[in-house]
Scaffold this active site. Sequence first.
Site, PDB file in Angstrom:
ATOM      1  N   GLU A   1       1.000  -1.171  -0.090  1.00 13.77           N
ATOM      2  CA  GLU A   1       0.269   0.186  -0.159  1.00 13.77           C
ATOM      3  C   GLU A   1       0.727   1.293   0.195  1.00 13.77           C
ATOM      4  O   GLU A   1       0.664   2.449  -0.595  1.00 13.77           O
ATOM      5  CB  GLU A   1      -1.024  -0.153   1.240  1.00 13.77           C
ATOM      6  CG  GLU A   1      -2.030  -0.983   1.140  1.00 13.77           C
ATOM      7  CD  GLU A   1      -2.763  -1.087   2.491  1.00 13.77           C
ATOM      8  OE1 GLU A   1      -2.579  -2.073   3.275  1.00 13.77           O
ATOM      9  OE2 GLU A   1      -3.694  -0.191   2.587  1.00 13.77           O
TER      10      GLU A   1
ATOM     11  N   LYS B   1      45.209  24.710  -0.636  1.00 18.25           N
ATOM     12  CA  LYS B   1      43.919  23.506  -0.257  1.00 18.25           C
ATOM     13  C   LYS B   1      44.048  23.150   0.630  1.00 18.25           C
ATOM     14  O   LYS B   1      44.798  22.040   1.110  1.00 18.25           O
ATOM     15  CB  LYS B   1      43.988  22.860  -1.795  1.00 18.25           C
ATOM     16  CG  LYS B   1      42.785  21.654  -1.724  1.00 18.25           C
ATOM     17  CD  LYS B   1      42.841  20.898  -3.075  1.00 18.25           C
ATOM     18  CE  LYS B   1      41.491  19.847  -3.220  1.00 18.25           C
ATOM     19  NZ  LYS B   1      41.734  18.879  -2.213  1.00 18.25           N
TER      20      LYS B   1
ATOM     21  N   CYS C   1      41.101 -15.950 -17.633  1.00 20.66           N
ATOM     22  CA  CYS C   1      40.467 -15.062 -16.672  1.00 20.66           C
ATOM     23  C   CYS C   1      40.768 -15.780 -15.389  1.00 20.66           C
ATOM     24  O   CYS C   1      40.243 -17.092 -15.511  1.00 20.66           O
ATOM     25  CB  CYS C   1      39.035 -14.957 -17.152  1.00 20.66           C
ATOM     26  SG  CYS C   1      38.118 -13.968 -15.467  1.00 20.66           S
TER      27      CYS C   1
ATOM     28  N   CYS D   1      30.916 -14.182 -16.181  1.00 20.05           N
ATOM     29  CA  CYS D   1      32.113 -14.386 -15.326  1.00 20.05           C
ATOM     30  C   CYS D   1      31.638 -13.465 -13.862  1.00 20.05           C
ATOM     31  O   CYS D   1      31.320 -12.433 -13.696  1.00 20.05           O
ATOM     32  CB  CYS D   1      33.296 -13.192 -15.633  1.00 20.05           C
ATOM     33  SG  CYS D   1      34.702 -13.262 -14.850  1.00 20.05           S
TER      34      CYS D   1
HETATM   35  S1  IVH Z   1      36.593  25.534  -4.335  1.00 23.14           S
HETATM   36  C1  IVH Z   1      33.713  24.375  -7.668  1.00 23.14           C
HETATM   37  N1  IVH Z   1      38.475  26.196  -3.003  1.00 23.14           N
HETATM   38  O1  IVH Z   1      38.586  20.821  -2.372  1.00 23.14           O
HETATM   39  C2  IVH Z   1      34.808  24.667  -6.543  1.00 23.14           C
HETATM   40  N2  IVH Z   1      38.205  24.135  -2.694  1.00 23.14           N
HETATM   41  O2  IVH Z   1      37.988  18.928  -4.561  1.00 23.14           O
HETATM   42  C3  IVH Z   1      35.043  23.733  -5.523  1.00 23.14           C
HETATM   43  N3  IVH Z   1      38.882  22.929  -0.897  1.00 23.14           N
HETATM   44  O3  IVH Z   1      35.367  19.900  -1.602  1.00 23.14           O
HETATM   45  C4  IVH Z   1      35.578  24.228  -4.387  1.00 23.14           C
HETATM   46  N4  IVH Z   1      40.380  24.344  -0.474  1.00 23.14           N
HETATM   47  O4  IVH Z   1      36.747  20.480   0.336  1.00 23.14           O
HETATM   48  C5  IVH Z   1      37.944  25.274  -3.257  1.00 23.14           C
HETATM   49  N5  IVH Z   1      40.199  27.301  -1.676  1.00 23.14           N
HETATM   50  C6  IVH Z   1      39.517  26.007  -2.074  1.00 23.14           C
HETATM   51  C7  IVH Z   1      39.663  24.957  -1.311  1.00 23.14           C
HETATM   52  C8  IVH Z   1      38.616  24.041  -1.792  1.00 23.14           C
HETATM   53  C9  IVH Z   1      40.043  23.278  -0.258  1.00 23.14           C
HETATM   54  C10 IVH Z   1      38.629  21.488  -0.850  1.00 23.14           C
HETATM   55  C11 IVH Z   1      37.150  21.334  -0.767  1.00 23.14           C
HETATM   56  C12 IVH Z   1      36.506  20.776  -1.945  1.00 23.14           C
HETATM   57  C13 IVH Z   1      37.490  19.886  -2.449  1.00 23.14           C
HETATM   58  C14 IVH Z   1      37.522  19.697  -4.051  1.00 23.14           C
END
Ligand code: IVH
Length: 676
Positions: A36, A119, A403, A434
């Site tokens: 349901e 980053k 394989c 497979c």
């Molecule tokens: S920009 C569209 N800026 O990197 C843009 N990301 O692989 C996407 N990150 O998930 C994010 N520093 O966790 C951006 N200055 C920064 C960053 C950054 C670290 C990480 C973030 C994101 C990952 C992307």
Amino acid sequence: MKKKEIQKIYKKKIKLIKKFNEFYYNKSKPAVTDEEYDNLKKEILLLEEKYNFLDLIESPSKIVGHKPSKNFKKDFHRVPMLSLANAFTEEDLINFEKKILNFLSKDKNYTIFYSAEPKIDGISASLTYKSGEFVKGLSRGDGKEGEDITANLLTLTDIPKKIHSKDFPEEIDIRGEVFIQNSDFEKLKEKFANPRNAASGSLRQKNPEDTKKIPLKFIAYTFGFEKGLKINSQFDYLTELNKWGFKTNPLNKLISGVSNLIENYNFVEKQRSNLDFDIDGIVYKVNDFILQKRLGNVANAPRWAVAHKFSSNKATSKITDIEIQLGRTGALTPVAKIKPVNIGGVLVSNATLHNEDEIIRKDIRIGDTVTVERAGDVIPHILSVDLKKRSKKSSKFIFPKTCPSCGSKTIKEFNKLTKKNDAVRRCSSEGYKCDKISIEKLKHFVSKEAFNIDGFGKKIVENFWKLKLIKYPQDIFNLDFSKIENLDGWGKLSVQNLKYSIEQKKTISLEKFIYSLGIRHIGLENAKLLSKHFISFSEFKNLSKQTNYEDLLNIDGIGETQVSSIKSFLSNEANIKVLNELEKVLLIKDAIQNSDDGLLNNKTFLVTGKLNGISRAEVKSLIEENSGKTISSVSKKLNFLIIGEKPTRKKVEYAKQLKIKIIDQAEFLKMLNKTS
Ligand code: IVH
């Protein structure tokens, strides 16, 4: 029926399903039978499909679960959180810039400015502000939907709770990274493997008081949805963020030219060990928002940004064995088992050897002493063999000619494009013959980018396979839950959760469905193209009845390799059976046709020759944005041939013969009410 009446019926059904959910999940006492419940859900979905004005956020098509996954409820990001493509070498960066210039149709002397941002290796979060007030915080999740971690984020002192600046947008999702400083991590070393895990763990505490105990930091760097943001470039945005009270990375810089990017990269890498937070590379973003918008995205990453990862870490170790792994496409991938060695804080015991040719080229043998490299989150690989340390008794590694799973012959296909044999050796079996390939296909089927069934991971696929609970994809939707309930590690509640997650995913877009099938050479991007072409599942399936697949070549982006792969997939009886069975249990939603109210609706285009100041790729996006279609050859189906400098004469002549309208760039732009 009138719109109002339909809405009334729809609302009533939604109210009812909400009530059932409440009984099922919160009171653990179902109010109706599964059948349901399912029928009601299907009725709602069908109504939504038929009438696109029905789209309540409480609809089962929108919510992933009434139940919160584990600790948190989920919510959709209004603008998806994308990931980034990686670059490792200078050459990668040169190519990155080249592609941008090509797309924008700029010559190689055009200067692009980038915002270069270290980053940070943490957990990204999206913070929604309305009228200056922090109202909601979501984790990244799968990019489309994240966990509501507002309560925990509220404990971070780096996150402003109220922003008074006059120029702060009316509404905005501020995005950035939550992380833990290395000095603070020292005190938590026993509990977590690395700072990233520590940040992720404490952000997901059930009780915000526990999150508060750990000093989490937040650095802002981008935004999602916005209303009223009056800024034109990334670097200005970063400056504004500071003014609004957010922290930004002190090492952010505005730079142009690949050589300057490299200089900055080397400079930051040298500082890396002195920083109090982990960084794993530098993100470069095209600074100008107008250019960013023109560049747009591919699959799930922007064209205008890239992550330049720091060089890898290396170590020496010994190969103890070479195993052959089998992938879903039948590829045999050799993997070196190595004596566990610590590389940059991670214990490595496997290294990929890529393929047969790579083993031959580097003459890699069991017992060899090798240098292993681990770069970012990429699988470690073997850089070189120390021949001096090779034992005299060692012998060449012989790649299996049959394989290891099903015993079929392994083959190297001839690649028509390169006119060479593939480097990869494959199992020649087809369909689901497979076992190992079938298991891998099932893993792909339930994976994040495919059906994304919550709680149905790789381990469960393997386990259920062993217990003969699943063999084909459709078996996932016809599981005998009473059997599962009696299995080790399963109980009433976990079975109920699994049942629910599977149920949730019975409605799927055609695009994801095609991708889930795991057809070779059909990734996310191609699946999208195919779904746009076929619109409905039945049209896609009908293709198997045809002998002529040539039509597919008209889809811009689909080439012979893809066509022959689709053809071989659809000529396999086992695959057709799977399609038929899946059709019975799923609701495969038609592709959303590009809004058919655009200026170029029902019109097809083809470009020949070089255009001025605009690339082919951008023309294609423009056409699609305006509901038109691009096709890849002159045929009766073509409406407009756009000619630029030095067009292909054959195309023009053929178009003339077929009386197809031939236009130039200016005429094309005029159709879009644009002048340049
Ligand atoms: S920009 C569209 N800026 O990197 C843009 N990301 O692989 C996407 N990150 O998930 C994010 N520093 O966790 C951006 N200055 C920064 C960053 C950054 C670290 C990480 C973030 C994101 C990952 C992307």
